[in-house]
Design an enzyme around this catalytic site. Structure first.
Site, PDB file in Angstrom:
ATOM      1  N   SER A 255      10.296   5.391  -0.659  1.00  0.00           N
ATOM      2  CA  SER A 255      11.541   5.148   0.068  1.00  0.00           C
ATOM      3  C   SER A 255      11.711   3.666   0.303  1.00  0.00           C
ATOM      4  O   SER A 255      10.785   2.878   0.154  1.00  0.00           O
ATOM      5  CB  SER A 255      11.503   5.868   1.404  1.00  0.00           C
ATOM      6  OG  SER A 255      10.567   5.218   2.236  1.00  0.00           O
ATOM      7  N   LYS A 256      12.913   3.331   0.672  1.00  0.00           N
ATOM      8  CA  LYS A 256      13.263   1.946   0.885  1.00  0.00           C
ATOM      9  C   LYS A 256      12.472   1.327   2.037  1.00  0.00           C
ATOM     10  O   LYS A 256      12.184   0.141   2.041  1.00  0.00           O
ATOM     11  CB  LYS A 256      14.757   1.883   1.218  1.00  0.00           C
ATOM     12  CG  LYS A 256      15.478   0.899   0.344  1.00  0.00           C
ATOM     13  CD  LYS A 256      16.926   0.875   0.683  1.00  0.00           C
ATOM     14  CE  LYS A 256      17.436  -0.510   0.379  1.00  0.00           C
ATOM     15  NZ  LYS A 256      18.844  -0.667   0.547  1.00  0.00           N
ATOM     16  N   ARG A 257      12.129   2.190   2.989  1.00  0.00           N
ATOM     17  CA  ARG A 257      11.469   1.679   4.191  1.00  0.00           C
ATOM     18  C   ARG A 257      10.183   0.915   3.874  1.00  0.00           C
ATOM     19  O   ARG A 257       9.890  -0.103   4.457  1.00  0.00           O
ATOM     20  CB  ARG A 257      11.144   2.820   5.149  1.00  0.00           C
ATOM     21  CG  ARG A 257      12.158   2.978   6.256  1.00  0.00           C
ATOM     22  CD  ARG A 257      11.776   4.126   7.145  1.00  0.00           C
ATOM     23  NE  ARG A 257      11.554   5.351   6.375  1.00  0.00           N
ATOM     24  CZ  ARG A 257      10.441   6.051   6.406  1.00  0.00           C
ATOM     25  NH1 ARG A 257       9.430   5.656   7.141  1.00  0.00           N
ATOM     26  NH2 ARG A 257      10.343   7.156   5.709  1.00  0.00           N
ATOM     27  N   GLN A 258       9.409   1.455   2.941  1.00  0.00           N
ATOM     28  CA  GLN A 258       8.102   0.845   2.672  1.00  0.00           C
ATOM     29  C   GLN A 258       8.148  -0.380   1.770  1.00  0.00           C
ATOM     30  O   GLN A 258       7.135  -0.957   1.472  1.00  0.00           O
ATOM     31  CB  GLN A 258       7.157   1.874   2.069  1.00  0.00           C
ATOM     32  CG  GLN A 258       6.352   2.586   3.134  1.00  0.00           C
ATOM     33  CD  GLN A 258       6.757   4.030   3.211  1.00  0.00           C
ATOM     34  OE1 GLN A 258       7.907   4.360   2.972  1.00  0.00           O
ATOM     35  NE2 GLN A 258       5.818   4.880   3.553  1.00  0.00           N
ATOM     36  N   GLY A 259       9.304  -0.727   1.271  1.00  0.00           N
ATOM     37  CA  GLY A 259       9.353  -1.909   0.406  1.00  0.00           C
ATOM     38  C   GLY A 259      10.515  -1.804  -0.547  1.00  0.00           C
ATOM     39  O   GLY A 259      11.416  -1.006  -0.357  1.00  0.00           O
TER      40      GLY A 259
END
Ligand code: GLU
Length: 482
Positions: A255-259
Site C-alpha cells: 500500500s501507499k502508506r508504507q512507501g
C-alpha cells in the site's frame, strides 16, 4: 495447422499514477507476448466515468515507453480490433447486452438507489450477506415493457444460474471452483448506458481475440461472472493466469502508506529503467535455477526469452525496496559511463560544479557510482568535493596536528606543487613516495591525508578525490595545517 497467434492485453483504468502492480501486469503481458511472438494490446477501461483522470492515459503510455515496454495495438496505435478505449465502444456493448436479455441470460431491473440502499440495510440488520436479492427477475414481460416505455431508469443484470458449480483452471492458481449461489446478479449495463467492467471486459477480450488473460489475483472473484458471460455468448474462454498479490515485507498488501508505489516516483528518484524492469519482473516470477544458482540480473531480452507462466508463483510476492536498491546499484555500477552520465546530468544541477566540464563530471560520477543506490543520491555524494572550509572534527585533531602527519602534509604538498598534471596513478605514486620519505606508513599515512582533505573518515578513493580537487585546491588544503 498453425498455432493460434498469442494475443494478450493490459487493460488499465486511467485513474492517475501508474502503480507498480500495474507495471508488473503490463510487463508480464509484454514478456509473454514477445516470448511467443504474439501481440500485446493496451485497452483503456474507462467506463467508470467518475474515476477518470485527465492525462492519465498519456502518462501511462509515456511511463511504459520510458521503461522500454512497447505495444502493438492500443491508444495512438490503431490495429484491427479498435477502438481501444471502452468509452468508444458503447454500441458494441449495447448490442451484446440486448442479445443476453433476449436469450434469457440477463434482465432489466428498475430499483432506485434508495430502494437498493434499503435492501442492503435490511440484509445487514438480518445479519445476511449483502447482495442484490434478485427481485426484478420476477417482473413480468408486461411490467418490464411498461417500465421501459414510461422511461423509468434501469440497469441490466446478469441472471446467475442457481445451484451450479462454476469451475476453471487458472494457469497459476490451478483449479478454482465457485458456488453460483454466492455470485451476485451483477449489473452489466448501468443506468447511464455504460457497461460495467464485467460486461465490457468479457466482450472486448472476445472481440479483440485475446488468447490469454494475465492479471492480478484481485480479479479472481470476477471470474465466475465472466465465465457465465462467456458461456451465455457461447464463446471460448481465454486461458487465465492470475498473478500473485504484491506484499509489503510484513506480508500486508502493498500500500501507499508504507512507501512508494507510483512508478513515476521511482523513475524520478533515479532508478534506472533496466533495474526497475528487472526488479518488477522478479515480483512473482523467477526462471528455473541453473546448477543451483539463483540468478537475479536479467536484461529485457533475457527476460523475454526466459518468461513462461509456469514459473509464476502462486503465493504473494514481497516488494523489498532494499533489493531494488541493491539491484539499481548493480546497474549503476556496470552501466556505460556516457549513458549513465546523460541520465545523471539533471542531478548535478545546483551542485556548484561546472556543468560544461563534462570530462570532470564524468570522472566524479565514475568515482561515486559505486555508492549510489539511486541517481538522486548524487547531490549528497558530491558534497564531499564541493564543500568549502570544513572543520576538522575534534576526534581527529590529534591525528592531524602531530609531527608525523605534518611531515606527510608538507612532503605531499611539495610533490603536488611540483607535479605536472595530476592523475590517479600520479597521486598514488606521490603518496607512496611520501610514505617512503617520511617513514610514515599504512593507516597512519592515508587516514590523516583523507581527513585533512575532506574532514571525513570515509569516502571515495583518495587519488580520485585529489584529481577532482586539482593541484591548487589540494595544495591550499594541505597548507592549512602547516
Ligand atoms: N480495468 C481492470 C484494471 O483496472 C482490468 C482488469 C483485467 O485485466 O481484467 O486493472
Amino acid at each position: 495447422m498453425s498455432e493460434k497467434e498469442v494475443r494478450v492485453r493490459f487493460a488499465p483504468s486511467p485513474t492517475g499514477f501508474v502503480h507498480v502492480g500495474s507495471l508488473r501486469t503490463a510487463l508480464f503481458n509484454y514478456l509473454f507476448a514477445r516470448h511467443f511472438k504474439g501481440k500485446f494490446v493496451i485497452r483503456i477501461e474507462d467506463t467508470d466515468r467518475t474515476r477518470i483522470v485527465d492525462g492519465a492515459v498519456e502518462n501511462l503510455i509515456n511511463v511504459l515507453k520510458k521503461l522500454g515496454i512497447d505495444y502493438d495495438e492500443g491508444p495512438m496505435k490503431e490495429g484491427d480490433y479498435g477502438p481501444y478505449y471502452q468509452s468508444e465502444r458503447l454500441s458494441i456493448y449495447k448490442k451484446y447486452c440486448d442479445e443476453l436479455i433476449e436469450n434469457g441470460y440477463a434482465y432489466y431491473a428498475f430499483e432506485t438507489p434508495e430502494e437498493l440502499e434499503e435492501m442492503k440495510k435490511m440484509q445487514q440488520l438480518e445479519g445476511k450477506q449483502t447482495a442484490y436479492d434478485r427481485r426484478a427477475r420476477n417482473l413480468t414481460k408486461e411490467e418490464v415493457n411498461e417500465n421501459l416505455n414510461s422511461g423509468k431508469p434501469f440497469v441490466v443484470r446478469l441472471k446467475v444460474p442457481l445451484n451450479q458449480e462454476i469451475k476453471f483452471t487458472d494457469a497459476v492458481k490451478g483449479i478454482i471452483k465457485f458456488d453460483s449461489n454466492q455470485v451476485d446478479d451483477q449489473v452489466l449495463l448501468k443506468s447511464d448506458g455504460f457497461p460495467t467492467y464485467h460486461l465490457a471486459n468479457v466482450i472486448d477480450d472476445h472481440e479483440m481475440k485475446i488468447t490469454h488473460i494475465i492479471r492480478g489475483e484481485e480479479w479472481i472473484t470476477s471470474v465466475p461472472k465472466h465465465i457465465l458471460l462467456y458461456n451465455a455468448f457461447g464463446w471460448d474462454i481465454p486461458q487465465m493466469a492470475h498473478v500473485p498479490l504484491l506484499l509489503n515485507p510484513d506480508k500486508s498488501k502493498l500500500s501507499k502508506r508504507q512507501g512508494d508505489v507510483a512508478v513515476e516516483d521511482f523513475i524520478n528518484k533515479g532508478y534506472l529503467k533496466e533495474a526497475l524492469i528487472n526488479f518488477v519482473a522478479l515480483l512473482g516470477w523467477h526462471p528455473s535455477e541453473k546448477d543451483g544458482v539463483v540468478r537475479e540480473i536479467f536484461s529485457m531480452d533475457e527476460l523475454i526469452s526466459n518468461f513462461t507462466i509456469d514459473r509464476v508463483q502462486s503465493s504473494g510476492a514481497v516488494f523489498n525496496i532494499d533489493k531494488l536498491n541493491w539491484m539499481n546499484n548493480e546497474y549503476i555500477k556496470n552501466y556505460d559511463l556516457d549513458n549513465l552520465f546523460d541520465l545523471s546530468l539533471p542531478y548535478f544541477e545546483n551542485s556548484g560544479l561546472d556543468l560544461n566540464d563534462t570530462e570532470k563530471l564524468k570522472f566524479i560520477l565514475n568515482t561515486i557510482r559505486v555508492y549510489l543506490d539511486r541517481l538522486d543520491m548524487i547531490p549528497e555524494k558530491i558534497k564531499i568535493f564541493t564543500k568549502e572550509n570544513f572543520e576538522i572534527p575534534d576526534e581527529f585533531k590529534e591525528l592531524i596536528y602531530n609531527e608525523n602527519s605534518l611531515k606527510v602534509f608538507k612532503t605531499l604538498k611539495d610533490k603536488v606543487e611540483n607535479s605536472d598534471e595530476l592523475t590517479v596513478d600520479g597521486f598514488k605514486q606521490m603518496l607512496n613516495d611520501t610514505g617512503k620519505e617520511t617513514g610514515v606508513k599504512g593507516k597512519n599515512l592515508f587516514k590523516p591525508v583523507r581527513i585533512a582533505l575532506t574532514g571525513e573518515e570515509h569516502g571515495p578513493e583518495l587519488p580520485n578525490i585529489a584529481v577532482i580537487y586539482g593541484k591548487e585546491k589540494l595544495s591550499s588544503l594541505l597548507s592549512k595545517y602547516l
